[in-house]
Design an enzyme around this catalytic site. Structure first.
Site, PDB file in Angstrom:
ATOM      1  N   HIS A 139     -19.773   9.068  35.562  1.00  0.00           N
ATOM      2  CA  HIS A 139     -18.742   8.265  36.234  1.00  0.00           C
ATOM      3  C   HIS A 139     -18.561   6.899  35.543  1.00  0.00           C
ATOM      4  O   HIS A 139     -17.441   6.496  35.222  1.00  0.00           O
ATOM      5  CB  HIS A 139     -19.167   8.096  37.698  1.00  0.00           C
ATOM      6  CG  HIS A 139     -18.296   7.200  38.528  1.00  0.00           C
ATOM      7  ND1 HIS A 139     -17.407   7.677  39.468  1.00  0.00           N
ATOM      8  CD2 HIS A 139     -18.201   5.845  38.595  1.00  0.00           C
ATOM      9  CE1 HIS A 139     -16.784   6.654  40.053  1.00  0.00           C
ATOM     10  NE2 HIS A 139     -17.254   5.527  39.550  1.00  0.00           N
ATOM     11  N   GLU A 140     -19.663   6.208  35.296  1.00  0.00           N
ATOM     12  CA  GLU A 140     -19.556   4.860  34.706  1.00  0.00           C
ATOM     13  C   GLU A 140     -19.039   4.922  33.266  1.00  0.00           C
ATOM     14  O   GLU A 140     -18.271   4.051  32.840  1.00  0.00           O
ATOM     15  CB  GLU A 140     -20.899   4.132  34.759  1.00  0.00           C
ATOM     16  CG  GLU A 140     -21.485   3.925  36.165  1.00  0.00           C
ATOM     17  CD  GLU A 140     -20.558   3.261  37.167  1.00  0.00           C
ATOM     18  OE1 GLU A 140     -19.597   2.581  36.752  1.00  0.00           O
ATOM     19  OE2 GLU A 140     -20.772   3.431  38.379  1.00  0.00           O
ATOM     20  N   GLN A 200      -4.926   9.831  46.424  1.00  0.00           N
ATOM     21  CA  GLN A 200      -5.763   9.932  47.631  1.00  0.00           C
ATOM     22  C   GLN A 200      -5.964   8.563  48.260  1.00  0.00           C
ATOM     23  O   GLN A 200      -5.845   7.537  47.599  1.00  0.00           O
ATOM     24  CB  GLN A 200      -7.099  10.617  47.308  1.00  0.00           C
ATOM     25  CG  GLN A 200      -8.043   9.822  46.430  1.00  0.00           C
ATOM     26  CD  GLN A 200      -9.321  10.593  46.110  1.00  0.00           C
ATOM     27  OE1 GLN A 200      -9.286  11.752  45.687  1.00  0.00           O
ATOM     28  NE2 GLN A 200     -10.466   9.940  46.297  1.00  0.00           N
ATOM     29  N   ASP A 213     -23.557  13.895  43.597  1.00  0.00           N
ATOM     30  CA  ASP A 213     -23.646  14.407  42.225  1.00  0.00           C
ATOM     31  C   ASP A 213     -23.379  15.906  42.120  1.00  0.00           C
ATOM     32  O   ASP A 213     -22.677  16.355  41.217  1.00  0.00           O
ATOM     33  CB  ASP A 213     -25.037  14.113  41.638  1.00  0.00           C
ATOM     34  CG  ASP A 213     -25.147  12.690  41.113  1.00  0.00           C
ATOM     35  OD1 ASP A 213     -24.292  11.849  41.455  1.00  0.00           O
ATOM     36  OD2 ASP A 213     -26.100  12.426  40.350  1.00  0.00           O
TER      37      ASP A 213
HETATM   38  N1  ARG Z   1     -20.398   2.448  41.025  1.00  0.00           N
HETATM   39  C1  ARG Z   1     -20.553   3.497  41.985  1.00  0.00           C
HETATM   40  C2  ARG Z   1     -21.587   3.067  43.031  1.00  0.00           C
HETATM   41  O1  ARG Z   1     -22.506   2.334  42.691  1.00  0.00           O
HETATM   42  C3  ARG Z   1     -21.014   4.782  41.323  1.00  0.00           C
HETATM   43  C4  ARG Z   1     -20.893   5.986  42.180  1.00  0.00           C
HETATM   44  C5  ARG Z   1     -21.428   7.223  41.481  1.00  0.00           C
HETATM   45  N2  ARG Z   1     -21.420   8.357  42.347  1.00  0.00           N
HETATM   46  C6  ARG Z   1     -22.233   9.400  42.198  1.00  0.00           C
HETATM   47  N3  ARG Z   1     -22.135  10.436  42.978  1.00  0.00           N
HETATM   48  N4  ARG Z   1     -23.170   9.426  41.291  1.00  0.00           N
HETATM   49  O2  ARG Z   1     -21.484   3.435  44.180  1.00  0.00           O
HETATM   50 ZN    ZN Z   2     -16.537   3.651  39.776  1.00  0.00          ZN
END
Ligand code: ARG
Ligand code: ZN
Ligand code: CA
Length: 296
Positions: free
Chosen positions: A200-201, A230, A263
């Site tokens: 994601h990052e 959404q 995840d």
């Molecule tokens: N920047 C987001 C947070 O800290 C990242 C979310 C990642 N989500 C995940 N399922 N790994 O919440």
């Molecule tokens: Zn993000």
């Protein structure tokens, strides 16, 4: 987005450079940079900086390597859970054409395993980028033009990770991930134990936005036409279809890496997201791999 807004307010050229990038990205995506015959394979050298206060936060090399393996699956559409993508979206799931490897040569030209370890006085870090500065208990990046820098440490307040979009200052470029959400096994904690926080990052690092466009009430956009609009982030394990913003019958694409689901739910980047990634890798981040190979 907190980092994004701070950079807008404090770095004079940041906003201009973001707009220039967005314009080029739109032009490229509109003129079909994703035509299959033109697809490229980019290789990215990664350095992981592990910062620990307690020795149990000093994650081992196997855990680091497991994260690299997750990235190599997710960004090549080789993730094991891709068959869980609902039927209407299977054709949109994209091979983004990125390969990650731990650096084997450091900035001084010496052999390295691509992992650095540092004991720090800090118990944990937030989104203020002190983790990237030796004067505040952090570690400076390796040359951010040639390496993807990933800092791993305990983070404050349930933060799993954060990233800097392309166009920001070199001194703080890269992504930061909590040791509880980095790689597989080891120090990871469910439901963020499948390495998807880094996926994601790195999506943000390559210029992807959240699916809900960081606005309320369906007014946001991620600038990708194949991800449904959404209303809000999705958390946990939503069930399909999960409708908002008149996006029926299929609803939110909550299994996209750029949502906030658990995840194990996350399973795809779309073709338009991959097009933005290619535009970034041939534009603002081209120095990571100046000579990409054709995608086999
Ligand atoms: N920047 C987001 C947070 O800290 C990242 C979310 C990642 N989500 C995940 N399922 N790994 O919440
Ligand atoms: Zn993000
Ligand atoms: Ca969209």
């Amino acid at each position: 987005m907190a980092v994004h807004h701070r950079l807008c307010e404090t770095v004079p050229d940041y906003l201009h450079s973001r707009y220039a990038m967005e314009r080029r990205t739109r032009d490229l995506v509109a003129t079909g940079c994703m035509m299959r015959e033109k697809r490229l394979l980019f290789r990215i050298q990664v350095v992981v900086h592990v910062l620990y206060h307690h020795s149990n936060e000093q994650i081992n090399a196997a855990q680091v390597r497991s994260q690299i393996q997750v990235l190599n699956r997710d960004f090549r559409l080789k993730n094991g859970n891709r068959r869980s993508i609902p039927r209407p979206w299977r054709g949109l799931a994209a091979d983004a054409g990125l390969e990650f490897e731990l650096a084997s040569v450091d900035p001084a030209g010496q052999p390295t395993k691509g992992i650095t370890y540092h004991k720090t006085d800090r118990q944990s870090f937030g989104t203020g980028d002190s983790i990237k500065n030796p004067e505040s208990g952090g570690v400076a990046p390796w040359d951010t033009r040639h390496y993807l820098n990933i800092w791993v440490a305990p983070l404050t307040g349930g933060l799993l990770g954060y990233a800097q979009f392309p166009g920001g200052p070199e001194a703080t470029d890269g992504v930061v991930i909590s040791h509880t959400a980095f790689g597989l096994r080891g120090t990871t904690v469910a439901p963020f134990h499948r390495g998807r926080t880094a996926t994601h990052e790195i999506g943000h690092y390559l210029n992807l936005y959240h699916l809900w466009g960081d606005m309320l009430d369906c007014g946001g956009t991620d600038h990708c036409c194949d991800t449904p609009t959404q209303r809000t982030p999705n958390y946990g394990k939503p069930s399909f279809p999960n409708i908002s913003c008149d996006n029926g019958p299929h609803g939110d694409m909550f299994m996209n890496y750029m949502d906030y689901s658990d995840d194990e739910v996350m399973a795809l980047f779309t073709e338009a997201q991959a097009a933005r990634i290619v535009a970034t890798m041939t534009g603002p981040r081209a120095s990571l791999d100046p000579a990409p190979a054709p995608l086999p």
